[in-house]
Scaffold this motif. Structure first.
Motif, PDB file in Angstrom:
ATOM      1  N   HIS A  32       0.852  -1.187   0.000  1.00  0.00           N
ATOM      2  CA  HIS A  32       0.000   0.000   0.000  1.00  0.00           C
ATOM      3  C   HIS A  32       0.885   1.234   0.000  1.00  0.00           C
ATOM      4  O   HIS A  32       2.024   1.197   0.461  1.00  0.00           O
ATOM      5  CB  HIS A  32      -0.876   0.022   1.261  1.00  0.00           C
ATOM      6  CG  HIS A  32      -1.574  -1.275   1.531  1.00  0.00           C
ATOM      7  ND1 HIS A  32      -2.824  -1.550   1.061  1.00  0.00           N
ATOM      8  CD2 HIS A  32      -1.181  -2.374   2.215  1.00  0.00           C
ATOM      9  CE1 HIS A  32      -3.185  -2.762   1.451  1.00  0.00           C
ATOM     10  NE2 HIS A  32      -2.197  -3.286   2.155  1.00  0.00           N
ATOM     11  N   SER A  33       0.329   2.321  -0.498  1.00  0.00           N
ATOM     12  CA  SER A  33       1.033   3.595  -0.427  1.00  0.00           C
ATOM     13  C   SER A  33       0.086   4.658   0.102  1.00  0.00           C
ATOM     14  O   SER A  33      -1.121   4.615  -0.139  1.00  0.00           O
ATOM     15  CB  SER A  33       1.599   3.996  -1.789  1.00  0.00           C
ATOM     16  OG  SER A  33       0.563   4.192  -2.721  1.00  0.00           O
ATOM     17  N   ALA A  34       0.672   5.577   0.845  1.00  0.00           N
ATOM     18  CA  ALA A  34      -0.073   6.697   1.410  1.00  0.00           C
ATOM     19  C   ALA A  34       0.777   7.942   1.188  1.00  0.00           C
ATOM     20  O   ALA A  34       1.898   8.026   1.677  1.00  0.00           O
ATOM     21  CB  ALA A  34      -0.340   6.465   2.889  1.00  0.00           C
ATOM     22  N   GLU A  35       0.240   8.869   0.413  1.00  0.00           N
ATOM     23  CA  GLU A  35       1.002  10.070   0.068  1.00  0.00           C
ATOM     24  C   GLU A  35       0.344  11.310   0.657  1.00  0.00           C
ATOM     25  O   GLU A  35      -0.794  11.266   1.114  1.00  0.00           O
ATOM     26  CB  GLU A  35       1.090  10.213  -1.450  1.00  0.00           C
ATOM     27  CG  GLU A  35       1.873   9.105  -2.120  1.00  0.00           C
ATOM     28  CD  GLU A  35       1.981   9.310  -3.616  1.00  0.00           C
ATOM     29  OE1 GLU A  35       3.004   9.870  -4.040  1.00  0.00           O
ATOM     30  OE2 GLU A  35       1.041   8.921  -4.325  1.00  0.00           O
ATOM     31  N   GLY A  36       1.070  12.408   0.569  1.00  0.00           N
ATOM     32  CA  GLY A  36       0.531  13.675   1.056  1.00  0.00           C
ATOM     33  C   GLY A  36       0.292  13.614   2.552  1.00  0.00           C
ATOM     34  O   GLY A  36       1.106  13.101   3.311  1.00  0.00           O
ATOM     35  N   LEU A  37      -0.847  14.096   2.959  1.00  0.00           N
ATOM     36  CA  LEU A  37      -1.216  14.141   4.366  1.00  0.00           C
ATOM     37  C   LEU A  37      -1.338  12.744   4.978  1.00  0.00           C
ATOM     38  O   LEU A  37      -1.147  12.558   6.182  1.00  0.00           O
ATOM     39  CB  LEU A  37      -2.550  14.892   4.489  1.00  0.00           C
ATOM     40  CG  LEU A  37      -2.980  15.368   5.843  1.00  0.00           C
ATOM     41  CD1 LEU A  37      -1.924  16.272   6.449  1.00  0.00           C
ATOM     42  CD2 LEU A  37      -4.304  16.105   5.729  1.00  0.00           C
ATOM     43  N   TYR A 103      -4.141  20.482   2.352  1.00  0.00           N
ATOM     44  CA  TYR A 103      -5.131  19.538   2.865  1.00  0.00           C
ATOM     45  C   TYR A 103      -5.796  18.783   1.727  1.00  0.00           C
ATOM     46  O   TYR A 103      -6.275  19.360   0.756  1.00  0.00           O
ATOM     47  CB  TYR A 103      -6.210  20.238   3.695  1.00  0.00           C
ATOM     48  CG  TYR A 103      -7.097  19.224   4.373  1.00  0.00           C
ATOM     49  CD1 TYR A 103      -6.696  18.653   5.574  1.00  0.00           C
ATOM     50  CD2 TYR A 103      -8.275  18.777   3.786  1.00  0.00           C
ATOM     51  CE1 TYR A 103      -7.454  17.683   6.181  1.00  0.00           C
ATOM     52  CE2 TYR A 103      -9.038  17.800   4.395  1.00  0.00           C
ATOM     53  CZ  TYR A 103      -8.627  17.257   5.594  1.00  0.00           C
ATOM     54  OH  TYR A 103      -9.387  16.290   6.193  1.00  0.00           O
ATOM     55  N   ALA A 104      -5.799  17.494   1.868  1.00  0.00           N
ATOM     56  CA  ALA A 104      -6.543  16.594   0.985  1.00  0.00           C
ATOM     57  C   ALA A 104      -6.912  15.406   1.862  1.00  0.00           C
ATOM     58  O   ALA A 104      -6.095  14.964   2.681  1.00  0.00           O
ATOM     59  CB  ALA A 104      -5.700  16.143  -0.195  1.00  0.00           C
ATOM     60  N   ALA A 105      -8.112  14.928   1.729  1.00  0.00           N
ATOM     61  CA  ALA A 105      -8.542  13.795   2.544  1.00  0.00           C
ATOM     62  C   ALA A 105      -7.543  12.646   2.390  1.00  0.00           C
ATOM     63  O   ALA A 105      -7.220  12.254   1.262  1.00  0.00           O
ATOM     64  CB  ALA A 105      -9.938  13.350   2.132  1.00  0.00           C
ATOM     65  N   PRO A 106      -7.020  12.128   3.490  1.00  0.00           N
ATOM     66  CA  PRO A 106      -6.032  11.048   3.391  1.00  0.00           C
ATOM     67  C   PRO A 106      -6.672   9.768   2.879  1.00  0.00           C
ATOM     68  O   PRO A 106      -7.829   9.468   3.177  1.00  0.00           O
ATOM     69  CB  PRO A 106      -5.556  10.878   4.841  1.00  0.00           C
ATOM     70  CG  PRO A 106      -6.686  11.382   5.667  1.00  0.00           C
ATOM     71  CD  PRO A 106      -7.339  12.472   4.868  1.00  0.00           C
TER      72      PRO A 106
END
Length: 145
Positions: A32-37, A103-106
């Protein structure tokens, strides 16, 4: 209500590289990847920071957003994927830093394209009759690998 989580170890490993959390479930072979916030939120959650502190930090950094609802949806994704486990421990008091990220919904992005390769265990899937890269269930004893 304050919720505290921990990494669903030992089957889940992760690393944050250049602002992206790379999270692998070695049991399923899905990464999995989680970017930004989503990346600093992942780090805070696995560090045991409670959801109340995280929401407060989000609301201070991003007033007028749906921080609580977005965090809850993200946590639901992470727990639903088996990456986080609920913890009975006390919340950690660790500063949560969003380093000026917009801000962007994670959200979590899941990848199964390397699942077969990740699940192939060359160290333990060998015997005298066959060896890597032939999985034991694919080779008959005595068959040429």
């Amino acid at each position: 209500m304050d919720r505290v989580f921990s990494l669903a170890a030992p089957t889940v490993v992760s690393e944050v590289i250049d602002g992206e959390a790379i999270i692998m479930d070695v049991r399923t072979g899905i990464y999995h990847s989680a970017e930004g916030l989503a990346a600093p939120l992942w780090e805070a959650l696995v560090a045991g920071v409670g959801t109340v502190q995280i929401v407060q930090a989000l609301e201070m950094a991003y007033p007028g957003t749906e921080a609580a609802a977005d965090l809850n949806a993200y946590v639901d994704q992470l727990t639903g994927a088996g990456l986080l486990a609920a913890s009975d421990g006390k919340p950690s008091i660790v500063p949560v830093d969003f380093a000026g990220l917009p801000y962007a919904a994670p959200s979590l992005v899941s990848h199964g394209d390397m699942q077969d390769l990740i699940l192939l265990d060359p160290i333990h899937d060998v015997s005298a009759d066959y060896g890597w890269p032939v999985k034991p269930d694919l080779a008959a004893p005595g068959a040429a690998a």
